[in-house]
Design a protein around this motif. Structure first.
Motif, PDB file in Angstrom:
ATOM      1  N   HIS A  34      89.885  70.291  -9.366  1.00 13.99           N
ATOM      2  CA  HIS A  34      88.849  69.259  -9.339  1.00 13.99           C
ATOM      3  C   HIS A  34      89.511  67.906  -9.082  1.00 13.99           C
ATOM      4  O   HIS A  34      90.696  67.714  -9.396  1.00 13.99           O
ATOM      5  N   GLU A  35      88.723  66.978  -8.547  1.00 19.03           N
ATOM      6  CA  GLU A  35      89.148  65.584  -8.503  1.00 19.03           C
ATOM      7  C   GLU A  35      88.707  64.972  -9.833  1.00 19.03           C
ATOM      8  O   GLU A  35      87.510  64.901 -10.114  1.00 19.03           O
ATOM      9  N   VAL A  36      89.645  64.532 -10.643  1.00 23.09           N
ATOM     10  CA  VAL A  36      89.310  64.144 -12.013  1.00 23.09           C
ATOM     11  C   VAL A  36      89.570  62.661 -12.256  1.00 23.09           C
ATOM     12  O   VAL A  36      90.612  62.136 -11.871  1.00 23.09           O
ATOM     13  N   THR A  37      88.600  62.012 -12.885  1.00 22.55           N
ATOM     14  CA  THR A  37      88.746  60.604 -13.267  1.00 22.55           C
ATOM     15  C   THR A  37      88.460  60.448 -14.755  1.00 22.55           C
ATOM     16  O   THR A  37      87.483  61.002 -15.257  1.00 22.55           O
ATOM     17  N   ILE A  38      89.321  59.731 -15.442  1.00 21.19           N
ATOM     18  CA  ILE A  38      88.996  59.309 -16.815  1.00 21.19           C
ATOM     19  C   ILE A  38      88.843  57.798 -16.790  1.00 21.19           C
ATOM     20  O   ILE A  38      89.780  57.068 -16.451  1.00 21.19           O
ATOM     21  N   LEU A 147      80.270  54.831 -11.491  1.00 22.49           N
ATOM     22  CA  LEU A 147      79.060  55.513 -11.004  1.00 22.49           C
ATOM     23  C   LEU A 147      79.295  56.158  -9.645  1.00 22.49           C
ATOM     24  O   LEU A 147      78.776  57.234  -9.366  1.00 22.49           O
ATOM     25  N   GLY A 148      80.093  55.502  -8.821  1.00 26.55           N
ATOM     26  CA  GLY A 148      80.427  56.077  -7.517  1.00 26.55           C
ATOM     27  C   GLY A 148      81.096  57.434  -7.655  1.00 26.55           C
ATOM     28  O   GLY A 148      80.790  58.378  -6.923  1.00 26.55           O
ATOM     29  N   ASP A 149      82.024  57.546  -8.636  1.00 32.62           N
ATOM     30  CA  ASP A 149      82.664  58.839  -8.879  1.00 32.62           C
ATOM     31  C   ASP A 149      81.699  59.834  -9.507  1.00 32.62           C
ATOM     32  O   ASP A 149      81.639  60.995  -9.121  1.00 32.62           O
ATOM     33  N   ALA A 150      80.948  59.359 -10.501  1.00 32.31           N
ATOM     34  CA  ALA A 150      80.137  60.275 -11.315  1.00 32.31           C
ATOM     35  C   ALA A 150      78.998  60.891 -10.526  1.00 32.31           C
ATOM     36  O   ALA A 150      78.675  62.066 -10.699  1.00 32.31           O
ATOM     37  N   GLU A 151      78.393  60.111  -9.629  1.00 32.35           N
ATOM     38  CA  GLU A 151      77.186  60.616  -8.984  1.00 32.35           C
ATOM     39  C   GLU A 151      77.477  61.731  -7.984  1.00 32.35           C
ATOM     40  O   GLU A 151      76.571  62.423  -7.548  1.00 32.35           O
TER      41      GLU A 151
ATOM     42  N   GLY B 148      63.392  67.999 -18.380  1.00 32.13           N
ATOM     43  CA  GLY B 148      62.786  67.866 -17.057  1.00 32.13           C
ATOM     44  C   GLY B 148      63.476  66.791 -16.233  1.00 32.13           C
ATOM     45  O   GLY B 148      63.739  66.974 -15.041  1.00 32.13           O
ATOM     46  N   ASP B 149      63.802  65.657 -16.880  1.00 36.05           N
ATOM     47  CA  ASP B 149      64.531  64.601 -16.174  1.00 36.05           C
ATOM     48  C   ASP B 149      65.977  65.019 -15.901  1.00 36.05           C
ATOM     49  O   ASP B 149      66.510  64.795 -14.820  1.00 36.05           O
ATOM     50  N   ALA B 150      66.611  65.585 -16.930  1.00 35.10           N
ATOM     51  CA  ALA B 150      68.055  65.820 -16.852  1.00 35.10           C
ATOM     52  C   ALA B 150      68.419  66.883 -15.825  1.00 35.10           C
ATOM     53  O   ALA B 150      69.419  66.767 -15.123  1.00 35.10           O
ATOM     54  N   GLU B 151      67.577  67.920 -15.712  1.00 37.74           N
ATOM     55  CA  GLU B 151      67.984  69.042 -14.870  1.00 37.74           C
ATOM     56  C   GLU B 151      67.945  68.697 -13.383  1.00 37.74           C
ATOM     57  O   GLU B 151      68.488  69.432 -12.563  1.00 37.74           O
ATOM     58  N   GLU B 152      67.339  67.572 -13.039  1.00 39.32           N
ATOM     59  CA  GLU B 152      67.299  67.178 -11.634  1.00 39.32           C
ATOM     60  C   GLU B 152      68.368  66.156 -11.247  1.00 39.32           C
ATOM     61  O   GLU B 152      68.475  65.762 -10.092  1.00 39.32           O
ATOM     62  N   GLY B 153      69.125  65.692 -12.230  1.00 30.49           N
ATOM     63  CA  GLY B 153      70.150  64.703 -11.922  1.00 30.49           C
ATOM     64  C   GLY B 153      71.521  65.250 -12.224  1.00 30.49           C
ATOM     65  O   GLY B 153      71.658  66.346 -12.769  1.00 30.49           O
ATOM     66  N   ASN B 154      72.558  64.513 -11.859  1.00 27.43           N
ATOM     67  CA  ASN B 154      73.874  64.996 -12.258  1.00 27.43           C
ATOM     68  C   ASN B 154      74.650  64.036 -13.146  1.00 27.43           C
ATOM     69  O   ASN B 154      75.644  64.427 -13.726  1.00 27.43           O
ATOM     70  N   VAL B 155      74.209  62.798 -13.275  1.00 27.71           N
ATOM     71  CA  VAL B 155      74.853  61.959 -14.270  1.00 27.71           C
ATOM     72  C   VAL B 155      74.039  62.071 -15.560  1.00 27.71           C
ATOM     73  O   VAL B 155      73.019  61.415 -15.742  1.00 27.71           O
TER      74      VAL B 155
END
Lengths: 159, 159, 159
Positions: A34-38, A147-151, B148-155
């Motif tokens: 994985h590409e990992v960021t902390i 956020l750029g990494d997380a999304e 319902g909100d969480a399962e559609e997002g990834n952050v």
């Protein structure tokens, strides 16, 4: 087009055990390519502090924060059963006994595996921490970069 | 068809610093045009309390919880180094000094940016909090709506 | 090909209220037909302990950890306002009053709904916990198995 999976961890906590969990997950994810960021923010920044006294100019409040917060990963306490450091010593003892890795080694390993260690610049300002006081070869960024990494990933943890 | 990204945060913690982190991430994500939800549960509900005394009928235990828990974001303490409120004052001081935003302003900004603020109805019941005691223009829902909100997002963060 | 959504929770915390939140989300997700895993690590392992005295051979430090940590979900304290157990009693009282489920029942329900309960073997070693001391019908795994589950889902929480 194969793309590497992303794992992004916000390390907010300044507890030894929580930081261990963060770095164990990060190192595991890096081992799986994985590409990992902390992203270290608030008390989590203490995991990146050098353990020596660094002389930098600071205001009064910033000096107080600097003195009260642990200097580096090895001096952080446990989130539970710390007992003024005794519980922490017990954990360090069993880590050694079971040939597990103490936190400073986990951080070294993360750097060797190219885990991106980021210090949150906004909270560095608040707590009065300066770049000279933090480990070398880390990056500096704000919430936008996080956020750029997380999304783009799906393993997103706040620890 | 382009769909907006979703960021969903469970705010469980009643600590000032953790709530700051939650709202900073939420405001950042909203600025990047994510659809953002903060689901307040357990002690995180205190961030939504009005800071005035609201008179509502309550049982004995509910009154006690109401008295012991902080009335609103501005009265919450730090997760670390609170020292009976002194550490909290220090943080508020450096926030001002660095032109950063204190928690109540972060919450106002979230509302202006249409971050969906949700209060968990099940834990409102447990802690004896009533709608009259919480901020206006928030929503009320349970774990099903959160999922319902969480399962559609990834952050997806738990703070 | 329709695939079930995945929800994966790391339960690090040994607090009654945080474990409640973890199990409420897990049970909710299972009711929506997600494939749900709770990966118990560090203090979160205490939620899986049997509440009786189990006799197993242990070293001195492991015995001490065993004695100091709560034996099972019902004996865990609150993360806030525990007041030596008084706050915990209050919460248990209001749970009963509102016909909500106490933690041990939430765990039973999770097992009935086939939520996969996993104990982290590495931290079991550190804290000296043995399989005989933990609930039946749980699984044992390490960080690699956790990441395998987590990377395929998008509701990933660290509690």
């Amino acid at each position: 087009m194969s793309e590497r999976k992303k794992t992004t961890i916000v390390l907010f906590s300044g507890d030894y055990d929580k930081a261990m969990a963060a770095y164990i997950i990060a190192n595991g994810a890096a081992a799986y390519d994985h590409e990992v960021t902390i992203f270290h923010t608030f008390w989590g920044l203490n995991a990146l502090r050098k353990d020596s006294d660094i002389h930098v100019k600071k205001g009064f409040l910033e000096k107080m924060f600097g003195k009260m917060m642990p200097k580096g990963a090895d001096r952080m306490g446990l989130s539970k059963m710390n007992f003024g450091g005794a519980g922490k010593k017990m954990i360090q003892h069993v880590i050694k006994k079971h040939n597990a890795m103490p936190l400073p080694d986990l951080i070294d390993m993360a750097q060797e595996q190219d885990v991106k260690l980021v210090a949150c610049t906004m909270t560095m300002d608040l707590l009065g921490l300066q770049k000279e006081e933090l480990l070398d070869q880390i990056e500096y960024a704000g919430v936008a970069a996080y956020l750029g990494d997380a999304e783009e990933g799906n393993v997103n943890l706040f620890i």
